[in-house]
Design a protein around this motif. Structure first.
Motif: not given
Length: 676
Positions: A573-588
């Motif tokens: 879920v964390g990876i699926a919710l990352l935006d294209d410019d994100e590569d770090v999973i945060e709490t949100w």
């Protein structure tokens, strides 16, 4: 009233067609079926001579190898072939199964016709590919990927003109061509229903293969007509734990107007309006009942969910882009054959935990030995993964890995699933019967998950199989030898179950050759390494995804009640919710069900708060001034909506940034936006 087929008139018409085509070079479109005409063109372009009479002797060594390669096809087709032959017996005919290359690998026939068929090498070991035998039902059905009938002189080679053949292709669960089913006879014994019989029988085989391929998933049977659900006309969808579409048969693709390549970009919620959880609840209450479900394009269907209901969970919201495509990394669609993942071995499971390493070392020492394995551990601790790794690491790694969850199948069905049954063994059984899990695992590994939930009445039968190395399907007295390695797993304390009479003592000691206790995730010292490994596997080699330091700290302190299964889902879920410019999973980026708990743990880590825009701060201040009580509910909702709208405006519509400023997960923000 059906007009009788005039074989002589048809034969004369075909002689005229051959004269036009071979003597005058004209195309007799009005006299030939299009499939046959295209086949003639292919044969002529390949340089085949219609007067060729030579035949190659069947290669029996090659057919042995072909049967081994096509073991899955044979195991599912064999009872269908036998049943089909019973229907046409004494009609001067034969039933034939061919592989994807056109080699005949099995046949049944009337003796008087078999002798004639052998004159043209129509028997196992011979290739009936178009380029070897010209136009013929087997080769042409494979080439056209369509059911065909080839009558008399429609055969390209004149020497085959005494035949009439009807064949249909067989596709596997991924829509790949794996063989063809054929009925052949003397052209003077032509039967109109032969083509219908082979089409129906090939559909039965395809259905059996599909159901076996996705036996560990949820299976949705549906159709626009309720009376077609449960019949050969029904459509089948295989659904994964997160609602991902893992497979669809051709009937499902046709009803939904989809292409097979669209599957990885589709999700259950994108197709139907009834929540998956509702289907699961209905199936548990009344497995035989139908439920009306509407398609997203307004279609009306009737469906029934079956299969591994325990593995299914109500999926969260699916994010779509402007074109209606699924956002994020497309889900992996694995070929879920009854074999274990080849990349998974005992060595690959080692990530540094001492207790797990001790279990791996013990299992490694008994590889290749006739010693049953009993794996104990909490639900989600990786028992099936360990069993697959054990299978892949040993000499049986190329054989089948067949799993059965004893707790996920109704007690009334476990016996037939495990031991199989003959045709007509009980009410509702398939006419052609079914091969049980034990027999499917021949030459490989049988994994019985949650063995502690197996009914006492079946424990005695399983013990007998283990002692005699033979299985007897329901409805027959025939014992079938089996060669299996047995791996069992349970979250129960079997010794305690034996003491209270819930599990047979003799079976317990038969299963408990080597007992392996897997530690729960909270007890392991390698959580960090495991998280890194899951991130690499899920994100893929071309993407470097990490978790923030405060999320990692929270992960290390979380109790993980769902163990590795829960951690894997959180990572997905964390990876699926990352935006294209994100590569770090945060709490949100975390799922809602763990966001509050893990978020609370992460909040204890010191972090500099991000500045809040003046407009958002002003809105939040207004929210604090709202009076409490039921009368204020409507106003609170308005303020919440206004606050979210202002935050989105301040962040230029960036969902991730807005969720961060609001202190909620992206899932929650999407849900609130949907409500507004």
């Amino acid at each position: 009233m059906q007009v009788p087929f005039n074989t002589e008139a048809r034969s004369m018409s075909l002689q005229e067609a051959r004269s036009l085509y071979f003597d005058r070079g004209e195309v007799p479109e009005a006299l030939l079926d299009r499939n046959v005409l295209r086949s003639w063109e292919r044969c002529r372009q390949a340089g085949l001579d219609p007067a060729f009479k030579g035949t190659r002797d069947p290669d029996m060594r090659a057919v042995t190898e072909a049967r081994e390669r096509n073991r899955t096809l044979l195991s599912h087709a064999q009872p269908v072939l036998e049943h089909l032959f019973e229907q046409i017996r004494n009609s001067h005919s034969m039933v034939i199964l061919a592989d994807a290359q056109g080699m005949l690998i099995q046949s049944y026939g009337d003796p008087d016709f078999l002798s004639r068929a052998e004159q043209v090498a129509l028997r196992p070991g011979a290739s009936w590919n178009e380029f070897d035998r010209g136009t013929n039902a087997v080769g042409t059905a494979l080439a056209e990927r369509n059911a065909v009938n080839v009558f008399g002189s429609e055969h390209f080679f004149e020497s085959n003109a005494f035949l009439t053949c009807s064949a249909a292709p067989i596709l596997d669960a991924q829509g790949r061509l794996i063989g063809a089913l054929d009925i052949s006879s003397d052209y003077r014994a032509y039967q109109r229903h032969s083509l219908g019989l082979v089409k129906m029988s090939s559909r039965i085989i395809e259905k059996r293969i599909f159901e076996a391929e996705f036996a560990h998933q949820g299976l949705l049977s549906f159709h626009s007509r309720p009376d077609h659900v449960g019949s050969l006309c029904e459509a089948l969808l295989a659904i994964g734990p997160d609602g991902d579409l893992l497979g669809a048969d051709q009937a499902a693709l046709d009803l939904l107007g989809m292409r097979r390549e669209d599957l990885p970009r589709r999700h259950y919620t994108m197709l139907f309006d009834v929540p998956l959880g509702t289907l699961v609840d209905r199936a548990r209450r009344d497995p035989s009942s139908l439920i009306a479900i509407n398609g997203r394009n307004g279609e009306r269907f009737y469906g029934r969910l079956r299969g591994n209901l325990t593995a299914l969970a109500t999926s969260g919201p699916v994010l779509l882009d402007a074109r209606g495509e699924r956002v994020g990394k497309a889900p992996k669609v694995e070929n879920v054959r009854p074999t274990a993942r080849p990349g998974l071995t005992l060595k690959s499971l080692s990530t540094g935990d001492e207790r797990l390493q001790a279990a791996i070392d013990k299992a490694t020492r008994v590889l290749g030995r006739d010693i049953p394995i009993l794996i104990q551990g909490e639900s989600g601790a990786g028992k099936e993964m360990f069993a697959k790794a054990f299978h892949n690491s040993g000499p049986r790694g190329q054989g089948p890995f067949v799993a059965l969850n004893c707790a996920a199948i109704p007690e009334t069905l476990i016996e037939s699933e495990l031991f199989g049954y003959s045709g007509g063994a009980f009410t509702g059984a398939r006419k052609e019967g079914a091969v049980g899990k034990i027999q499917q695992a021949h030459g490989g590994t049988l994994f019985l998950d949650e063995i502690g939930d197996m009914p006492l009445s079946l424990q005695a039968r399983l013990l007998r199989v283990l002692q005699e190395r033979c299985v007897t399907p329901l409805g027959t007295n025939k014992s079938i030898p089996v060669d299996i390695t047995l791996v069992c797993a349970t979250h129960r304390r079997l010794k305690e179950e034996v003491a209270r009479g819930g599990f047979r003592e003799d079976l317990y000691y038969r299963l408990n050759g080597l007992c392996i206790n897997l530690p729960s995730l909270r007890e392991r010292s390698d959580i960090g390494s495991l998280i890194d490994k899951l991130l690499r596997e899920e994100a893929g080699p071309d993407r470097n995804v990490t978790v923030s330091s405060r999320v990692m700290d929270a992960f290390l302190n979380y109790r993980w009640p769902g163990n590795i299964r829960q951690l894997g889902n959180v990572i997905k879920v964390g990876i699926a919710l990352l935006d294209d410019d994100e590569d770090v999973i945060e709490t949100w980026h975390l799922p809602d069900d763990v966001f509050e708990e893990i978020g609370a743990l992460a909040s204890s880590s010191p972090v500099t708060p991000e500045p809040v825009t003046a407009r958002v701060a002003e809105t939040m201040a207004c929210a604090e001034a709202v009076p409490t009580g039921a009368a204020a509910f409507g106003r609170l909702e308005e303020i919440e909506r206004d606050m979210i709208q202002r935050t989105l405006e301040a962040e230029n519509g960036n969902i991730s940034a807005a969720a961060r400023r609001l202190g909620i997960s992206r899932n929650t923000l999407y849900r609130k936006l949907g409500r507004f």
